[in-house]
Design a protein around this motif. Structure first.
Motif, PDB file in Angstrom:
ATOM      1  N   ASP A 184      11.861  39.678  17.994  1.00 15.69           N
ATOM      2  CA  ASP A 184      12.619  38.488  18.360  1.00 15.69           C
ATOM      3  C   ASP A 184      12.627  37.526  17.173  1.00 15.69           C
ATOM      4  O   ASP A 184      11.635  37.404  16.447  1.00 15.69           O
ATOM      5  N   GLY A 185      13.752  36.853  16.966  1.00 13.06           N
ATOM      6  CA  GLY A 185      13.902  35.995  15.798  1.00 13.06           C
ATOM      7  C   GLY A 185      12.944  34.817  15.743  1.00 13.06           C
ATOM      8  O   GLY A 185      12.735  34.236  14.673  1.00 13.06           O
ATOM      9  N   LEU A 186      12.357  34.444  16.871  1.00 19.22           N
ATOM     10  CA  LEU A 186      11.429  33.315  16.906  1.00 19.22           C
ATOM     11  C   LEU A 186       9.967  33.758  16.870  1.00 19.22           C
ATOM     12  O   LEU A 186       9.063  32.913  16.868  1.00 19.22           O
ATOM     13  N   PHE A 187       9.727  35.069  16.863  1.00 20.80           N
ATOM     14  CA  PHE A 187       8.359  35.575  16.981  1.00 20.80           C
ATOM     15  C   PHE A 187       7.487  35.177  15.789  1.00 20.80           C
ATOM     16  O   PHE A 187       6.344  34.741  15.952  1.00 20.80           O
ATOM     17  N   ASN A 188       8.006  35.328  14.580  1.00 20.44           N
ATOM     18  CA  ASN A 188       7.187  35.098  13.388  1.00 20.44           C
ATOM     19  C   ASN A 188       6.659  33.668  13.329  1.00 20.44           C
ATOM     20  O   ASN A 188       5.476  33.435  13.055  1.00 20.44           O
ATOM     21  N   ASP A 189       7.540  32.684  13.600  1.00 22.24           N
ATOM     22  CA  ASP A 189       7.105  31.283  13.563  1.00 22.24           C
ATOM     23  C   ASP A 189       6.056  31.016  14.632  1.00 22.24           C
ATOM     24  O   ASP A 189       5.066  30.303  14.394  1.00 22.24           O
ATOM     25  N   LEU A 190       6.259  31.573  15.819  1.00 22.73           N
ATOM     26  CA  LEU A 190       5.286  31.372  16.894  1.00 22.73           C
ATOM     27  C   LEU A 190       3.945  32.010  16.537  1.00 22.73           C
ATOM     28  O   LEU A 190       2.877  31.427  16.786  1.00 22.73           O
ATOM     29  N   PHE A 191       3.991  33.198  15.956  1.00 23.07           N
ATOM     30  CA  PHE A 191       2.769  33.897  15.559  1.00 23.07           C
ATOM     31  C   PHE A 191       1.916  33.019  14.644  1.00 23.07           C
ATOM     32  O   PHE A 191       0.715  32.816  14.880  1.00 23.07           O
ATOM     33  N   PHE A 192       2.525  32.468  13.599  1.00 20.21           N
ATOM     34  CA  PHE A 192       1.742  31.699  12.632  1.00 20.21           C
ATOM     35  C   PHE A 192       1.396  30.302  13.145  1.00 20.21           C
ATOM     36  O   PHE A 192       0.417  29.701  12.685  1.00 20.21           O
ATOM     37  N   GLU A 193       2.156  29.803  14.083  1.00 18.78           N
ATOM     38  CA  GLU A 193       1.762  28.559  14.746  1.00 18.78           C
ATOM     39  C   GLU A 193       0.447  28.753  15.502  1.00 18.78           C
ATOM     40  O   GLU A 193      -0.458  27.914  15.441  1.00 18.78           O
ATOM     41  N   ILE A 194       0.334  29.887  16.186  1.00 17.14           N
ATOM     42  CA  ILE A 194      -0.882  30.198  16.932  1.00 17.14           C
ATOM     43  C   ILE A 194      -2.032  30.517  15.982  1.00 17.14           C
ATOM     44  O   ILE A 194      -3.180  30.105  16.212  1.00 17.14           O
TER      45      ILE A 194
ATOM     46  N   GLN B  56       2.888  47.825  20.731  1.00 19.38           N
ATOM     47  CA  GLN B  56       2.761  48.570  21.987  1.00 19.38           C
ATOM     48  C   GLN B  56       2.544  47.675  23.201  1.00 19.38           C
ATOM     49  O   GLN B  56       2.786  48.104  24.332  1.00 19.38           O
ATOM     50  N   ASN B  57       2.102  46.434  22.990  1.00 19.74           N
ATOM     51  CA  ASN B  57       1.702  45.600  24.125  1.00 19.74           C
ATOM     52  C   ASN B  57       2.546  44.354  24.327  1.00 19.74           C
ATOM     53  O   ASN B  57       2.340  43.638  25.315  1.00 19.74           O
ATOM     54  N   LEU B  58       3.461  44.058  23.437  1.00 19.57           N
ATOM     55  CA  LEU B  58       4.319  42.892  23.600  1.00 19.57           C
ATOM     56  C   LEU B  58       5.764  43.328  23.778  1.00 19.57           C
ATOM     57  O   LEU B  58       6.262  44.177  23.042  1.00 19.57           O
ATOM     58  N   GLY B  59       6.444  42.729  24.760  1.00 17.90           N
ATOM     59  CA  GLY B  59       7.852  43.035  24.979  1.00 17.90           C
ATOM     60  C   GLY B  59       8.053  44.265  25.833  1.00 17.90           C
ATOM     61  O   GLY B  59       7.119  44.932  26.264  1.00 17.90           O
ATOM     62  N   MET B  60       9.327  44.574  26.088  1.00 16.24           N
ATOM     63  CA  MET B  60       9.692  45.702  26.936  1.00 16.24           C
ATOM     64  C   MET B  60       9.618  47.014  26.178  1.00 16.24           C
ATOM     65  O   MET B  60       9.716  47.061  24.970  1.00 16.24           O
ATOM     66  N   LYS B  61       9.485  48.080  26.935  1.00 17.14           N
ATOM     67  CA  LYS B  61       9.538  49.428  26.381  1.00 17.14           C
ATOM     68  C   LYS B  61      10.843  50.092  26.839  1.00 17.14           C
ATOM     69  O   LYS B  61      11.503  49.632  27.756  1.00 17.14           O
TER      70      LYS B  61
ATOM     71  N   GLY C 295      14.994  37.324  29.892  1.00 13.80           N
ATOM     72  CA  GLY C 295      13.918  37.875  29.085  1.00 13.80           C
ATOM     73  C   GLY C 295      14.208  37.763  27.603  1.00 13.80           C
ATOM     74  O   GLY C 295      14.895  36.844  27.141  1.00 13.80           O
ATOM     75  N   TYR C 296      13.708  38.738  26.834  1.00 15.47           N
ATOM     76  CA  TYR C 296      13.814  38.727  25.374  1.00 15.47           C
ATOM     77  C   TYR C 296      14.455  40.017  24.880  1.00 15.47           C
ATOM     78  O   TYR C 296      14.138  41.095  25.381  1.00 15.47           O
ATOM     79  N   PRO C 297      15.354  39.917  23.897  1.00 14.40           N
ATOM     80  CA  PRO C 297      15.984  41.130  23.379  1.00 14.40           C
ATOM     81  C   PRO C 297      14.991  42.021  22.668  1.00 14.40           C
ATOM     82  O   PRO C 297      14.020  41.538  22.064  1.00 14.40           O
ATOM     83  N   VAL C 298      15.212  43.322  22.744  1.00 14.73           N
ATOM     84  CA  VAL C 298      14.402  44.292  22.014  1.00 14.73           C
ATOM     85  C   VAL C 298      15.364  45.087  21.130  1.00 14.73           C
ATOM     86  O   VAL C 298      16.152  45.885  21.629  1.00 14.73           O
ATOM     87  N   TYR C 299      15.313  44.848  19.835  1.00 16.67           N
ATOM     88  CA  TYR C 299      16.255  45.446  18.905  1.00 16.67           C
ATOM     89  C   TYR C 299      15.721  46.753  18.322  1.00 16.67           C
ATOM     90  O   TYR C 299      14.510  46.980  18.265  1.00 16.67           O
ATOM     91  N   SER C 300      16.638  47.574  17.860  1.00 12.49           N
ATOM     92  CA  SER C 300      16.249  48.736  17.076  1.00 12.49           C
ATOM     93  C   SER C 300      15.883  48.328  15.659  1.00 12.49           C
ATOM     94  O   SER C 300      15.083  48.985  14.996  1.00 12.49           O
TER      95      SER C 300
END
Length: 278
Positions: free
Chosen positions: A159-169, A197-202, A210-215
């Motif tokens: 997800d395009g917002l994941f990286n910023d959230l990761f480093f915020e945490i 394996q544990n975040l997002g849809m499979k 929800g959140y998009p899951v891209y190839s």
């Protein structure tokens, strides 16, 4: 395979806590034959006899991708709770599934149609079918009913917002700020695998909200304007004969995004359509 570190597990748990939200998982049900007013992919769409069938910007009748009978699906706000929501794409051979490139934000090669009530239906006089359209022009290969499962999901790693959230945490946990890095550069291989394996849809990843899951990578040009996932339709093979039910390029996914306020107002005139594959 190794195990994830306590640090990685703590970060993943916090991402899940902050981003968990309700969504609808769409299940393609090959055991039930849908009729014209059912939620489904492919086949003949519901269409009011007194309404003009959608055409692309070159006057070609559009190809029906999928529809959702909102009342029967049991959808909650911000999705509509009644009526029929439909997705159509152009069959222009110069485009790819209605896209110039892999996206369309002008609405030239696709349209989202919402009928606020469901009445009598008549087959459109001119409508391309999946049986007559070149197989390369349509991702949907046959008619299949859709079932809906309401559940929770969380943001995945692409997800395009994941990286910023990761480093915020990370900063909140460690007190150290990291700039110019990607999340996977901060973790070792076992931790990266745990996140994936544990975040997002499979797969398969048919969903609404929800959140998009891209190839590949984030596909939206303006992630803040088109902040809500209206549809994700994944590639999937039949469990009966192993032939494709849906196929976007090489096992990809198609997406429709919308602004949250537009969705709340049932305004589907400014959606964003894209697809990607591996």
């Amino acid at each position: 395979m190794g195990t994830a570190s306590e640090r990685a597990i703590r970060i993943a748990e916090e991402i899940t806590r902050r981003t968990s939200c309700d969504h609808y998982r769409l299940v393609l049900n090959e055991e039930r034959q849908p009729d014209v007013k059912d939620s489904k992919i492919g086949g003949l769409p519901y269409w009011p006899a007194d309404k003009e069938y959608p055409c692309d910007n070159q006057g070609r009748p559009m190809l029906f991708v999928m529809q959702v009978n909102c009342a029967e699906a049991g959808l909650n706000a911000p999705l509509p709770q009644q009526g029929m929501l439909q997705w159509f794409i152009s069959t222009n051979p110069d485009n790819m599934y209605g896209c110039k490139g892999n996206y369309d934000e002008e609405g030239e090669g696709f349209t989202i149609v919402y009928h606020d009530t469901i009445g009598k239906s008549a087959a459109p006089v001119e409508m391309p079918s999946h049986e007559t359209v070149d197989d390369m022009l349509t991702p949907v290969k046959r008619e299949v009913a859709i079932d809906f499962v309401a559940e929770e999901t969380a943001m995945g790693v692409n997800d395009g917002l994941f990286n910023d959230l990761f480093f915020e945490i990370v900063k909140e946990i460690t007190g150290v700020e990291h700039t110019g890095k990607m999340w996977y550069e901060y973790l070792d291989n076992d931790d990266c695998l745990y996140f994936e394996q544990n975040l997002g849809m499979k797969q398969p990843r048919h969903q609404m909200l929800g959140y998009p899951v891209y190839s590949q990578d984030e596909a939206r040009r303006d992630i803040h304007r088109h902040d809500t996932l209206l549809f994700q339709l994944d590639s999937q093979f039949s469990s009966v004969d192993r032939k494709a039910l849906v196929m976007w390029g090489d096992m990809g996914s198609g997406f429709i995004f919308i602004n949250h306020d537009d969705l709340a107002n049932l305004d589907f005139s400014h959606c964003y359509y894209c697809w990607d594959c591996g």
